[in-house]
Design a protein around this motif. Structure first.
Motif, short mmCIF file in Angstrom:
data_model
loop_
_atom_site.label_atom_id
_atom_site.label_comp_id
_atom_site.label_asym_id
_atom_site.label_seq_id
_atom_site.Cartn_x
_atom_site.Cartn_y
_atom_site.Cartn_z
N GLY A 187 24.04 -101.30 41.84
CA GLY A 187 24.75 -100.62 40.77
C GLY A 187 24.09 -100.91 39.43
N VAL A 188 24.84 -100.71 38.35
CA VAL A 188 24.27 -100.90 37.02
C VAL A 188 23.83 -102.34 36.78
N MET A 189 24.42 -103.28 37.52
CA MET A 189 24.02 -104.68 37.39
C MET A 189 22.96 -105.04 38.43
N GLY A 190 23.23 -104.72 39.68
CA GLY A 190 22.35 -105.13 40.76
C GLY A 190 20.95 -104.53 40.69
N PHE A 191 20.84 -103.29 40.26
CA PHE A 191 19.54 -102.62 40.19
C PHE A 191 18.55 -103.42 39.33
N PRO A 192 18.91 -103.74 38.06
CA PRO A 192 17.96 -104.53 37.26
C PRO A 192 17.85 -105.99 37.71
N MET A 193 18.92 -106.57 38.24
CA MET A 193 18.83 -107.95 38.72
C MET A 193 17.81 -108.06 39.84
N ALA A 194 17.88 -107.14 40.79
CA ALA A 194 16.90 -107.12 41.88
C ALA A 194 15.50 -106.87 41.33
N GLY A 195 15.42 -106.04 40.28
CA GLY A 195 14.13 -105.77 39.66
C GLY A 195 13.48 -107.01 39.09
N HIS A 196 14.28 -107.86 38.47
CA HIS A 196 13.73 -109.10 37.91
C HIS A 196 13.17 -110.00 39.02
N LEU A 197 13.84 -110.04 40.16
CA LEU A 197 13.33 -110.83 41.27
C LEU A 197 11.96 -110.34 41.71
N ALA A 198 11.81 -109.01 41.78
CA ALA A 198 10.52 -108.43 42.18
C ALA A 198 9.46 -108.69 41.13
N LEU A 199 9.81 -108.52 39.85
CA LEU A 199 8.84 -108.71 38.78
C LEU A 199 8.37 -110.16 38.68
N ALA A 200 9.24 -111.08 39.12
CA ALA A 200 8.87 -112.50 39.10
C ALA A 200 8.00 -112.90 40.28
N GLY A 201 7.76 -111.96 41.18
CA GLY A 201 6.85 -112.22 42.28
C GLY A 201 7.49 -112.51 43.62
N HIS A 202 8.79 -112.37 43.72
CA HIS A 202 9.46 -112.60 44.99
C HIS A 202 9.38 -111.36 45.88
N LYS A 203 9.45 -111.58 47.17
CA LYS A 203 9.38 -110.48 48.15
C LYS A 203 10.80 -109.99 48.40
N VAL A 204 11.13 -108.84 47.84
CA VAL A 204 12.51 -108.37 47.80
C VAL A 204 12.74 -107.21 48.76
#
Length: 300
Positions: free
Chosen positions: A23-40
């Motif tokens: 949702g409006v929260m989860g979408f960018p939160m998951a994005g930060h995990l990916a941008l930090a280099g985690h395998k999402v």
């Protein structure tokens, strides 16, 4: 978000993680995990949102929570309410059915303390770990990776997941055992409800009195009346702009959870109950998706 992301991530080893609910929260939160280099790997009830996430960020999509969490060290979730939490975690296709032994699930949904304790107990039975971690900071906080996360659960699980969760957090704090995060979020929302109503009345009063309210807020914002709400919502309240921010419908859900908990623990919340009814008035005015600062419209 990917091209303008201002967040500076602390270096952490890349982990395999899942995010459930975009949702409006989860979408960018998951994005930060990916941008930090985690395998999402992501899961969302509507696959279109998950596929859109995969186009914007580096990661994978799974059609069920069970498949999304396979072999993950950490699982994060952010959905709507207690029933949604149970739906993504329990059952044959739920996250608990697919998590590897010892894996940690952090639920960022604002839900009841009861469902947090229920999921914690269920996770323990399965050899898993569960942390309730509702957030404060709104959509902007999620997009900027600056959420305040209030956690309940075991210290070992909290310590293990914190370095990864800091990808989307400014503060990630353990408040006590299972349910303590949800109870702290209730305290947060109770405090905000009273603040917003007080600010609404103050601005409406000043406008009736013929004052330059932008100047007034600039002055009193340097004194004891200062608050986040005044700094971030005062000007838009004066201008009558509410088509952004934390929706009144979400606030009513959160206040309903707090009022139910108060019935159980004996706390008295007279102002909170009153402001909850004021938000019901805003909904009747067509403002279910207006920002919580729209309380001032009742006073115009």
């Amino acid at each position: 978000m990917a091209s303008t992301n201002p967040k500076q991530y602390e270096p952490t080893p890349s982990r395999k993680v899942a995010f459930l609910g975009l949702g409006v929260m989860g979408f960018p939160m998951a994005g930060h995990l990916a941008l930090a280099g985690h395998k999402v790997t992501v899961y969302n009830r509507s696959s279109e949102k998950a596929l859109a996430w995969c186009k914007e960020f580096t990661g994978a999509y799974a059609p069920t929570p069970r498949e999304a969490v396979a072999d993950c060290d950490f699982v994060f979730s952010c959905v709507g309410n207690d029933d949604d939490v149970r739906a993504i975690m329990l059952g044959a296709d739920g996250a608990f059915a697919g998590m590897k032994p010892g894996a940690i699930l952090v639920d960022h949904t604002t839900a009841s303390a009861n469902v947090a304790r229920e999921m914690y107990a269920e996770a323990k039975k399965r050899g898993l770990q569960f942390v309730d971690g509702p957030v404060s900071g709104g959509q902007a906080g999620a997009q900027n990776g600056l959420l305040t996360v209030m956690c309940g659960g075991d210290e070992a699980a909290f310590d293990a997941v914190k370095p990864v969760a800091m990808c989307f957090s400014r503060a990630f704090t353990l408040l006590g055992p299972a349910g303590a995060g949800q109870l702290t979020k209730m305290v947060n929302q109770i405090a905000i409800a009273g603040l917003v109503q007080g600010l609404s009345e103050a601005i409406a009063f000043g406008q009736k009195a013929g004052l330059d309210m932008n100047l007034v807020l600039e002055v009193i914002g340097k004194g004891a009346a200062q608050s986040w709400q005044m700094d971030n919502r005062g000007k838009t309240m004066i201008e009558g702009k509410f088509d952004f921010g934390f929706a009144t419908a979400w606030m009513r859900k959160d206040l309903g959870i707090a009022l139910e908990e108060a019935k159980r623990n004996g706390a008295r919340l007279p102002v909170t109950a009153l402001v909850d009814q004021f938000y019901a008035d805003i909904k009747e005015m067509g403002g279910a998706r207006w920002d919580t600062s729209s309380l001032i419209k009742r006073l115009k």
